[in-house]
Design a protein around this motif. Structure first.
Motif, PDB file in Angstrom:
ATOM      1  N   PHE A 126      -1.446  -0.744   3.160  1.00 18.25           N
ATOM      2  CA  PHE A 126      -0.550  -1.700   2.502  1.00 18.25           C
ATOM      3  C   PHE A 126       0.514  -1.062   1.608  1.00 18.25           C
ATOM      4  O   PHE A 126       1.328  -1.766   1.025  1.00 18.25           O
ATOM      5  N   ARG A 127       0.453   0.254   1.427  1.00 18.24           N
ATOM      6  CA  ARG A 127       1.402   0.967   0.577  1.00 18.24           C
ATOM      7  C   ARG A 127       1.501   0.292  -0.806  1.00 18.24           C
ATOM      8  O   ARG A 127       0.501  -0.033  -1.422  1.00 18.24           O
ATOM      9  N   GLY A 128       2.716   0.053  -1.285  1.00 18.15           N
ATOM     10  CA  GLY A 128       2.881  -0.513  -2.618  1.00 18.15           C
ATOM     11  C   GLY A 128       2.405  -1.942  -2.764  1.00 18.15           C
ATOM     12  O   GLY A 128       2.270  -2.444  -3.886  1.00 18.15           O
ATOM     13  N   ASN A 129       2.144  -2.613  -1.662  1.00 16.94           N
ATOM     14  CA  ASN A 129       1.668  -4.000  -1.725  1.00 16.94           C
ATOM     15  C   ASN A 129       0.189  -4.095  -2.084  1.00 16.94           C
ATOM     16  O   ASN A 129      -0.307  -5.192  -2.366  1.00 16.94           O
ATOM     17  N   PHE A 130      -0.533  -2.983  -2.053  1.00 15.04           N
ATOM     18  CA  PHE A 130      -1.964  -3.043  -2.312  1.00 15.04           C
ATOM     19  C   PHE A 130      -2.257  -3.592  -3.699  1.00 15.04           C
ATOM     20  O   PHE A 130      -3.138  -4.445  -3.878  1.00 15.04           O
ATOM     21  N   GLU A 131      -1.514  -3.133  -4.692  1.00 12.32           N
ATOM     22  CA  GLU A 131      -1.741  -3.617  -6.054  1.00 12.32           C
ATOM     23  C   GLU A 131      -1.448  -5.104  -6.166  1.00 12.32           C
ATOM     24  O   GLU A 131      -2.174  -5.851  -6.840  1.00 12.32           O
ATOM     25  N   ARG A 132      -0.392  -5.560  -5.513  1.00  9.84           N
ATOM     26  CA  ARG A 132      -0.061  -6.991  -5.534  1.00  9.84           C
ATOM     27  C   ARG A 132      -1.162  -7.813  -4.873  1.00  9.84           C
ATOM     28  O   ARG A 132      -1.537  -8.892  -5.357  1.00  9.84           O
ATOM     29  N   LEU A 133      -1.697  -7.315  -3.772  1.00 10.23           N
ATOM     30  CA  LEU A 133      -2.788  -8.018  -3.096  1.00 10.23           C
ATOM     31  C   LEU A 133      -4.035  -8.064  -3.979  1.00 10.23           C
ATOM     32  O   LEU A 133      -4.738  -9.077  -4.034  1.00 10.23           O
ATOM     33  N   ALA A 134      -4.309  -6.965  -4.669  1.00  6.94           N
ATOM     34  CA  ALA A 134      -5.462  -6.937  -5.568  1.00  6.94           C
ATOM     35  C   ALA A 134      -5.289  -7.921  -6.724  1.00  6.94           C
ATOM     36  O   ALA A 134      -6.257  -8.514  -7.207  1.00  6.94           O
ATOM     37  N   VAL A 159       3.798  12.952  10.892  1.00  6.90           N
ATOM     38  CA  VAL A 159       3.718  11.506  10.681  1.00  6.90           C
ATOM     39  C   VAL A 159       3.959  11.178   9.207  1.00  6.90           C
ATOM     40  O   VAL A 159       4.265  12.062   8.407  1.00  6.90           O
ATOM     41  N   SER A 160       3.849   9.922   8.843  1.00  7.29           N
ATOM     42  CA  SER A 160       4.143   9.491   7.479  1.00  7.29           C
ATOM     43  C   SER A 160       3.265  10.231   6.469  1.00  7.29           C
ATOM     44  O   SER A 160       2.135  10.623   6.767  1.00  7.29           O
ATOM     45  N   LYS A 161       3.786  10.383   5.261  1.00  2.00           N
ATOM     46  CA  LYS A 161       3.096  11.162   4.236  1.00  2.00           C
ATOM     47  C   LYS A 161       3.170  10.445   2.884  1.00  2.00           C
ATOM     48  O   LYS A 161       4.049   9.642   2.633  1.00  2.00           O
ATOM     49  N   ASN A 162       2.218  10.794   2.035  1.00  2.00           N
ATOM     50  CA  ASN A 162       2.204  10.338   0.621  1.00  2.00           C
ATOM     51  C   ASN A 162       2.350   8.830   0.441  1.00  2.00           C
ATOM     52  O   ASN A 162       3.258   8.382  -0.243  1.00  2.00           O
ATOM     53  N   PRO A 163       1.493   7.996   1.011  1.00  2.00           N
ATOM     54  CA  PRO A 163       0.318   8.397   1.772  1.00  2.00           C
ATOM     55  C   PRO A 163       0.593   8.438   3.277  1.00  2.00           C
ATOM     56  O   PRO A 163       1.604   7.916   3.743  1.00  2.00           O
ATOM     57  N   ARG A 164      -0.327   9.059   3.995  1.00  2.00           N
ATOM     58  CA  ARG A 164      -0.324   8.957   5.452  1.00  2.00           C
ATOM     59  C   ARG A 164      -0.823   7.557   5.803  1.00  2.00           C
ATOM     60  O   ARG A 164      -1.950   7.202   5.506  1.00  2.00           O
ATOM     61  N   LYS A 170     -11.364   3.115  -6.170  1.00  2.00           N
ATOM     62  CA  LYS A 170     -11.853   3.643  -4.890  1.00  2.00           C
ATOM     63  C   LYS A 170     -11.171   2.935  -3.720  1.00  2.00           C
ATOM     64  O   LYS A 170     -10.928   3.536  -2.670  1.00  2.00           O
ATOM     65  N   GLY A 171     -10.864   1.662  -3.897  1.00  2.00           N
ATOM     66  CA  GLY A 171     -10.203   0.918  -2.826  1.00  2.00           C
ATOM     67  C   GLY A 171      -8.803   1.423  -2.531  1.00  2.00           C
ATOM     68  O   GLY A 171      -8.321   1.347  -1.395  1.00  2.00           O
ATOM     69  N   LYS A 172      -8.122   1.944  -3.547  1.00  2.00           N
ATOM     70  CA  LYS A 172      -6.764   2.468  -3.343  1.00  2.00           C
ATOM     71  C   LYS A 172      -6.737   3.597  -2.320  1.00  2.00           C
ATOM     72  O   LYS A 172      -5.717   3.818  -1.663  1.00  2.00           O
ATOM     73  N   VAL A 173      -7.841   4.330  -2.194  1.00  2.00           N
ATOM     74  CA  VAL A 173      -7.881   5.473  -1.279  1.00  2.00           C
ATOM     75  C   VAL A 173      -7.522   5.050   0.132  1.00  2.00           C
ATOM     76  O   VAL A 173      -6.731   5.703   0.819  1.00  2.00           O
ATOM     77  N   TRP A 174      -8.117   3.938   0.587  1.00  2.00           N
ATOM     78  CA  TRP A 174      -7.761   3.443   1.926  1.00  2.00           C
ATOM     79  C   TRP A 174      -6.681   2.371   1.858  1.00  2.00           C
ATOM     80  O   TRP A 174      -5.860   2.244   2.771  1.00  2.00           O
TER      81      TRP A 174
END
Length: 500
Positions: free
Chosen positions: A462-470, A423-428, A453-457
């Motif tokens: 959200f992949r690269g969108n996580f930082e934008r959402l934060a 399945v998908s990797k880096n991240p799964r 710590k939030g980046k872990v999940w």
């Protein structure tokens, strides 16, 4: 990522502030308080007492369980809210947020759907004082067939939305999920998908969305469905292996999903057209399945929503309006995204898992079609492009007891672990609406959620969108009032955005 605000960023903040009942910049800082003060504040804000359910009232327990779908979260030891505010209008929701901030009570909003990990109505931190803002009464659906639009309250279910659309028009539909008891609010905000996703390729982290304006889609008066079951000893492994290459590349008017359970694979299809065309397409693209015209049913789109929910097109449409009243099963789910076809030997290795006494099932939902046209960065939901399909591992059971619970959790986690190489990797990655606390949970640092710590999940959903959402979170809710165990944390470097 640059923290310089763009015009698009400003528009996003404006949209969020328009949709949500509150942006934190307009409310005083979060403060400590007591439970009675919170209840008195609601009364002073003209929230009728009959809409405020506290543990001492007879209405508390039935109101709490009315939107719970998982018996895992009704055990005696589960932390409960100090109150449930059953909002009947927008002002009640606004009062819950304002009173919560004023008196140190966090608010968790629930729209009444599935919520795989129960984060809309429970807290894993026993120290947290929180209330539930229940939106189930805010479920009006208004359909404008001439404009192909609908307004729907966040408390509506998909079934209620589908029913209203079907009553207004035979040629309009809304592309969302298969299960009619899913709540609209959570489904849309999480990027929900369903049987129309290949033709028509979706909050609690920022505020509370009370209603949505939806663009409906045109469908033919007659659509076609079929369900074909193939046992393991009738080439099920080969069919699943072949399906991975065929289904994502089929024309966007057809979806062919698979449910794998026990010792068989069930192929389920919706086609926006007549049976004869679908049979011709299947003979050309997937002759191994052996689909013929006798497998088809020609029905309306609204009947297809009943068909996929209840495996029968003859059941009454009114079943779509049944929200359920209490949980009747335990369940646990996990999910993956598959980017390259899983080899045949790996599928063959799943059968021993599926024949175990406590086995669950696998659900394979193909992407491709219109989904593949949407850039990962275009919306918070990043998985439409670049994935062949979503894979869900789902275990459910009815027996009580810790030993039974552990057996089922071990099954779903064990099979999930075995599939890791494929399945998908880096991240799964995983699907946020199949919420999975195994992926990680938030930790609090300095009274706000830790971004690190939030980046872990978060990057798994959200992949690269996580930082934008934060970064957006830091603009509209820098004090992190709207938070749960997997809510978007504020990005420290983006704090300056809040002045825009």
């Amino acid at each position: 990522m640059s923290t310089t605000p763009t015009a698009a960023s400003r528009r996003l903040v404006l949209i969020l502030c328009t949709l949500t009942i509150s942006c934190s910049s307009g409310i005083a800082g979060f403060a400590a308080g007591d439970d009675d003060a919170f209840i008195r504040c609601l009364a002073a804000a003209a929230v009728p007492p009959r809409l405020v359910h506290t543990p001492g009232s007879a209405s508390y327990a039935p109101t709490l369980v009315s939107s719970i779908r998982n018996l895992r979260f009704v055990t005696p030891g589960t932390p409960r809210p100090l109150a449930i505010v059953a909002a009947a209008e927008a002002g009640h929701a606004q009062a819950a947020v304002r009173c919560g901030r004023r008196h140190g009570v966090r608010v968790r909003a629930r729209s009444g759907g599935h919520d795989y990990e129960g984060l809309s109505y429970l807290s894993l931190d026993r120290r947290e004082r929180f209330a539930v803002l229940d939106l189930a009464a805010l479920r009006d659906v208004r359909v404008d067939a001439d404009r192909a639009e609908a307004w729907v309250g966040s408390g509506a279910t998909l079934g209620e939305l589908y029913y209203a659309v079907g009553a207004a028009s035979r040629t309009l539909a809304f592309p969302a999920g298969v299960c009619p008891t899913v709540g609209v609010g959570g489904h849309i905000s999480g990027g929900g998908f369903g049987t129309l996703m290949r033709r028509c390729g979706g909050g609690e982290s920022f505020g509370v969305v009370l209603s949505w304006k939806l663009r409906l889609v045109r469908v033919p008066e007659t659509v076609t469905v079929f369900t074909i079951r193939r046992p393991r000893n009738q080439s099920a492994t080969d069919l699943i292996t072949k399906w991975q290459e065929i289904s994502p590349s089929l024309p966007r008017d057809v979806i062919l999903r698979v449910v794998v359970q026990s010792q068989h694979a069930q192929f389920e299809s919706l086609f926006l057209g007549r049976c004869r065309r679908l049979a011709r397409l299947m003979r050309a693209r997937f002759p191994e399945l052996g689909m013929t015209q006798s497998d088809c049913q020609e029905i309306t789109w609204i009947q297809s929503t009943v068909y996929f929910a209840f495996y029968s097109s003859s059941k009454p449409l009114e079943l779509l309006l049944d929200r359920g009243t209490e949980p009747d099963r335990y369940f646990k789910a996990k999910s993956d995204y598959v980017q390259e076809p899983i080899p045949r030997h790996a599928w063959e290795s799943t059968w021993p898992w599926l024949e175990e006494h406590d086995a669950g099932l696998l659900i394979l939902d193909p992407y491709g079609g219109e989904m593949a046209r949407v850039s990962p960065a275009a919306t918070p939901f990043p998985h439409r492009k670049g994935n062949l399909y979503n894979l869900q591992y789902y275990s459910f059971w009815f027996e009580h007891g810790a030993e039974t619970l552990e057996r089922h959790l071990s099954w779903v986690r064990g099979l999930y672990g075995e599939m890791e190489p494929y399945v998908s990797k880096n991240p799964r990655t995983g699907y946020v609406n199949y919420r999975d606390m195994d992926l990680g949970r938030n930790e609090i640092e300095g009274n706000v959620t830790s971004y690190t710590k939030g980046k872990v999940w978060g990057e798994k959903y959200f992949r690269g969108n996580f930082e934008r959402l934060a970064a957006v979170k830091a603009m509209v809710d820098p004090d992190d009032f709207f938070r749960n165990e997997q809510s978007i944390p504020p990005l420290p470097a983006a704090k300056g955005w809040s002045s825009i």
